[in-house]
Design an enzyme around this catalytic site. Sequence first.
Site, PDB file in Angstrom:
ATOM      1  N   GLU A   1       0.840  -1.192   0.000  1.00 31.60           N
ATOM      2  CA  GLU A   1       0.000   0.000   0.000  1.00 31.60           C
ATOM      3  C   GLU A   1       0.875   1.242   0.000  1.00 31.60           C
ATOM      4  OE1 GLU A   1      -3.662   0.462   2.457  1.00 31.60           O
ATOM      5  OE2 GLU A   1      -2.521   2.094   3.406  1.00 31.60           O
TER       6      GLU A   1
ATOM      7  N   ALA B   1     -10.198  11.129   2.739  1.00 32.73           N
ATOM      8  CA  ALA B   1     -11.628  11.100   3.041  1.00 32.73           C
ATOM      9  C   ALA B   1     -12.371  12.311   2.489  1.00 32.73           C
ATOM     10  CB  ALA B   1     -11.835  11.019   4.553  1.00 32.73           C
TER      11      ALA B   1
ATOM     12  N   HIS C   1      -8.303   2.958  -3.661  1.00 26.62           N
ATOM     13  CA  HIS C   1      -9.230   3.121  -2.546  1.00 26.62           C
ATOM     14  C   HIS C   1     -10.323   4.127  -2.922  1.00 26.62           C
ATOM     15  CE1 HIS C   1      -6.280   1.723   0.835  1.00 26.62           C
ATOM     16  NE2 HIS C   1      -5.985   1.155  -0.319  1.00 26.62           N
TER      17      HIS C   1
ATOM     18  N   ALA D   1     -19.942   1.246   3.821  1.00 22.96           N
ATOM     19  CA  ALA D   1     -19.233   0.853   2.604  1.00 22.96           C
ATOM     20  C   ALA D   1     -20.154   0.115   1.634  1.00 22.96           C
ATOM     21  CB  ALA D   1     -18.027  -0.016   2.953  1.00 22.96           C
TER      22      ALA D   1
ATOM     23  N   TYR E   1     -11.721  -6.212  10.245  1.00 22.08           N
ATOM     24  CA  TYR E   1     -10.996  -5.891  11.471  1.00 22.08           C
ATOM     25  C   TYR E   1     -10.792  -7.142  12.320  1.00 22.08           C
ATOM     26  CZ  TYR E   1     -11.783  -0.963  10.425  1.00 22.08           C
ATOM     27  OH  TYR E   1     -11.778   0.267   9.831  1.00 22.08           O
TER      28      TYR E   1
END
Length: 286
Positions: free
Chosen positions: A16, A50, A76, A126, A146
Site C-alpha cells: 500500500e 476522506a 481506494h 461501505a 478488522y
Amino acid sequence: MIKDIYKQGKTVFSFEVFPPKKNDEIYDIYKTLDTLKTLSPDFISVTYGAGGSNSKKTAAIASYIKNICEIEPLAHLTAVAMDEAFLLQILQELQSKGVANVLALRGDRPRDMSDEDYENRIFRHAEDIIRLIHANSDVSVAAACYPEVHPESESRESDLFYLKQKIDSGVDFLMTQMFFDNAKFYAFREDVRKAGIDIPISAGIMPITSAKQLGTSVSLSGTSVPNALSSLISKYADSPEDMRKAGIDYAIQQINDLIANGIDGIHLYTMNKAATATEIMQQIDR
C-alpha cells in the site's frame, strides 16, 4: 483483475502507498513505485483522502501502477464525504485509465466535516457504495475487515453480521486492518469461516520502525499491542536504528508465521518507504 490472482493457489503479496500531500512530491511516489515494482508484488493499492482532496492523485498513481509499472492497482474509494455524482465521476476516471479494482471503504470523518454534514452524509456504510459501483461498472471490489473488531461494533457477533452484509453486496476479497498479534488474526479467520464467509483475506502488516509510529498507528486503528512488541519499543526507543531493525524483524516473523499457516495474502503497509519493503521482502519465506 486482482480477484483472479487469488485463484492461483499461492500467497498473494501486495503493498500500500499513499499520495503525497504536496503536488511537487508526486514524482517521489513514482520513484518509490519503480523500486516496489522490482519486488514483484501481485498488486499495489493506493489510498484516497476522506475529503476527496486526493482523488486526482489517487487516479494518477493508480494509472502509473497499471500502465507504467504493469502491476494491478487497487484504488481506494472512501465514501464518507461523497455523493453519487462524485463517486461515479471518480469511478469513470479510474476505468478510463485501465484501473479495474477498487477498495470500497466508508472512511473516517474528515476533520473539517461538521456534525450536521456527517450525520446527513449520503453514504453511511461501505456497502452503500459497493452496490452503486457494481450497478455502474464491472470492476472487482475489495473491502476492509478488522481482526480485533471494528471500533464501532458492539461485539464480534455484530461485527461479523455487518461484514457478511457487506460481502453479500458484492465483495471479491478482504483486506485487514493492521494487527500485531497473529493469534488474534487466526481466531478472527476461524470465526469468519464459521460465519460462511469464504472469500480470500489478505493480512495487513505494518512494520513499526519508530516508537512514535506505533503510538500514531494504534491511536488511529485501535489495534492492540502485544507484550513482545511493546518490549521492543521499551528496549530500543532511544536507539532509532536499532528500533528500525527490530521493527522490521518483528514484521518478518509475523509474515513468515502467517505464510506457514496458510494465509491467502500479505498486504504490506509501506508508508511509502521502499527500502523497508525491500528488506522485508528479501527475508521472508516467499
